[in-house]
Design an enzyme around this catalytic site. Structure first.
Site, PDB file in Angstrom:
ATOM      1  N   GLY A   1      28.626  66.475  54.322  1.00 31.04           N
ATOM      2  CA  GLY A   1      29.596  67.071  53.752  1.00 31.04           C
ATOM      3  C   GLY A   1      28.804  68.426  52.843  1.00 31.04           C
TER       4      GLY A   1
ATOM      5  N   ASP B   1      31.846  65.157  61.043  1.00 34.12           N
ATOM      6  CA  ASP B   1      33.355  65.803  60.671  1.00 34.12           C
ATOM      7  C   ASP B   1      33.002  67.141  59.801  1.00 34.12           C
ATOM      8  OD1 ASP B   1      32.307  64.570  58.352  1.00 34.12           O
ATOM      9  OD2 ASP B   1      34.150  63.687  57.836  1.00 34.12           O
TER      10      ASP B   1
ATOM     11  N   GLY C   1      28.876  62.896  51.636  1.00 30.80           N
ATOM     12  CA  GLY C   1      30.013  62.606  50.971  1.00 30.80           C
ATOM     13  C   GLY C   1      29.747  61.295  50.405  1.00 30.80           C
TER      14      GLY C   1
ATOM     15  N   GLU D   1      25.947  61.246  60.850  1.00 31.16           N
ATOM     16  CA  GLU D   1      26.950  60.204  60.594  1.00 31.16           C
ATOM     17  C   GLU D   1      26.964  59.224  61.750  1.00 31.16           C
ATOM     18  OE1 GLU D   1      27.429  63.724  60.481  1.00 31.16           O
ATOM     19  OE2 GLU D   1      28.579  64.057  58.934  1.00 31.16           O
TER      20      GLU D   1
HETATM   21  C1  QUE Z   1      24.989  59.623  57.159  1.00 38.36           C
HETATM   22  C2  QUE Z   1      25.644  60.141  56.070  1.00 38.36           C
HETATM   23  C3  QUE Z   1      25.567  60.059  55.020  1.00 38.36           C
HETATM   24  C4  QUE Z   1      24.237  59.468  54.447  1.00 38.36           C
HETATM   25  C5  QUE Z   1      23.542  59.122  55.641  1.00 38.36           C
HETATM   26  C6  QUE Z   1      23.684  58.918  56.888  1.00 38.36           C
HETATM   27  C7  QUE Z   1      26.237  60.895  53.685  1.00 38.36           C
HETATM   28  C8  QUE Z   1      25.719  60.683  52.498  1.00 38.36           C
HETATM   29  C9  QUE Z   1      24.456  60.090  52.136  1.00 38.36           C
HETATM   30  C10 QUE Z   1      23.595  59.805  50.909  1.00 38.36           C
HETATM   31  C11 QUE Z   1      22.431  59.859  50.761  1.00 38.36           C
HETATM   32  C12 QUE Z   1      21.692  59.974  49.451  1.00 38.36           C
HETATM   33  C13 QUE Z   1      22.537  59.510  48.498  1.00 38.36           C
HETATM   34  C14 QUE Z   1      23.970  59.525  48.647  1.00 38.36           C
HETATM   35  C15 QUE Z   1      24.512  59.590  49.692  1.00 38.36           C
HETATM   36  O1  QUE Z   1      23.768  59.546  53.337  1.00 38.36           O
HETATM   37  O2  QUE Z   1      27.319  61.238  53.923  1.00 38.36           O
HETATM   38  O3  QUE Z   1      24.619  59.354  47.554  1.00 38.36           O
HETATM   39  O4  QUE Z   1      21.782  59.577  47.302  1.00 38.36           O
HETATM   40  O5  QUE Z   1      26.260  61.015  51.307  1.00 38.36           O
HETATM   41  O6  QUE Z   1      23.103  58.483  57.681  1.00 38.36           O
HETATM   42  O7  QUE Z   1      27.093  60.717  56.465  1.00 38.36           O
END
Ligand code: QUE
Length: 343
Positions: free
Chosen positions: A115, A146, A67, A138
């Site tokens: 997500g 979640d 997310g 998370e």
């Molecule tokens: C825990 C998370 C997320 C995460 C890493 C975690 C998460 C998330 C992203 C993510 C990864 C690459 C991207 C980006 C987001 O990493 O929810 O925009 O390019 O979106 O350890 O919950």
């Protein structure tokens, strides 16, 4: 045609959704959640759509990386209003998928985390490929597993869900099928969505539907240690186990202590719940409060913004988290909180 983060169209008798935010591994933002929800409601209520297929645009290794956690952290550092609104919309979408009256097929041909798990796990068909990389990571950013993790994780075989939810362990390819997160496996996903639109769900008939997990050597260890009654007891059990168990303990000690305690209680509580919506209410209570902690903002800073991977967790230790602190995240929202974050 304008560039859009969700491509929604009818193809034959199929409602097709394609995630299209490649720069963020198709991580969900509020706009995407809204667009998916709107399309699913239209297709639920029309007779010329038989089922849904959701996949991601070609050319990136993500199905959906999670997310918009940067937004959640920024909002949480202010009043948390935008973050709470995002959770409300995201969890409503997870519930819509869980209760959807038509088949919902997710092609997990890449990174599927947080997500991304929420928009696939609650559907009827989850197709893994050699490129599938699943995790609920998370606890590494001070959040908690979640999007219905409180529902599906305790319903995986043995204590696999507690292991996945606490450590953030990643599962690949056939292992995702073996534990029942995926329902099917295919060596190559290219062409499958089109085939589904042409042939219907029969296109899945020849796919593999069972496998043995590649980590089966560790299942007994997982089941023994992750059924302990507290995070501290899980760590003690792992410390006394195999080299692999010791590695799990080392991993857990890098995670947010607050996240670990919340997740442990969330999964224990969710296991006993009989109503998915009740689980989502529990998660909304936790999420809308947790985003406002320094702990979460620090986790996002360390892992996703500065990328130093050295978060200073708050509280720093498991035994700093009293039962009262923990309970505070699970309590029903007060009138003040409801007016503020829900209003
Ligand atoms: C825990 C998370 C997320 C995460 C890493 C975690 C998460 C998330 C992203 C993510 C990864 C690459 C991207 C980006 C987001 O990493 O929810 O925009 O390019 O979106 O350890 O919950």
């Amino acid at each position: 045609m304008t560039e859009t983060s969700i491509i929604a169209r009818k193809q034959g008798r199929v409602g097709r959704l394609t995630l299209n935010r490649p720069n963020a591994l198709h991580a969900l933002n509020a706009d995407m959640v809204g667009r998916i929800t709107d399309a699913l409601i239209v297709w639920r209520d029309t007779t010329d759509v038989d089922f849904i297929v959701i996949d991601h645009a070609e050319g990136t290794r993500g199905f959906c990386a999670g997310g918009d956690v940067r937004m959640l952290a920024q909002s949480g550092a202010k009043d948390g209003r935008e973050a709470a609104a995002f959770f409300a919309a995201e969890y409503r979408l997870n519930t819509l998928i869980k209760e959807y009256p038509k088949p919902y097929v997710a092609l997990l041909d890449g990174v599927t985390m947080g997500g991304g798990v929420g928009i696939s796990m609650h559907g009827t068909h989850r197709i893994a490929t050699p490129k599938t990389l699943f995790a609920m990571p998370e606890s590494g950013i001070g959040l908690f597993p979640d999007v219905g993790g409180g529902w599906f994780l305790p319903r995986l075989p043995g204590k696999l869900g507690m292991w996945l939810g606490l450590t953030g362990a990643r599962l690949k390819g056939k292992d995702v099928l073996a534990v029942g997160i995926a329902t099917h496996f295919i060596e190559e996903a290219a062409g499958l969505a089109d085939k589904l639109c042409e042939q219907g769900l029969r296109a899945l008939d020849d796919l593999q539907t069972s496998a043995r997990p590649g980590f089966s050597d560790h299942l007994a260890q997982i089941n023994r240690c992750f059924e302990e009654a507290s995070v501290e007891d899980i760590l003690t059990c792992l410390d006394r186990g195999s080299d692999w168990a010791a590695e799990q303990a080392r991993t857990l000690r890098t995670k947010s202590p607050l996240s670990l305690k919340i997740a442990h209680r969330q999964l224990q509580t969710g296991e006993r719940m009989t109503d998915f919506r009740e689980t989502m209410r529990m998660e909304y209570r936790i999420g809308s409060r947790l985003v406002r902690t320094r702990n979460f903002q620090e986790g996002v800073r360390a892992v996703l913004i500065d990328r130093d991977n050295a978060p200073l967790w708050e509280p720093e230790n498991l035994d700093d988290i009293t039962p009262a602190i923990l309970e505070g995240f699970f309590e029903p929202l007060s009138d003040a909180e409801l007016t503020f974050i829900g209003g």
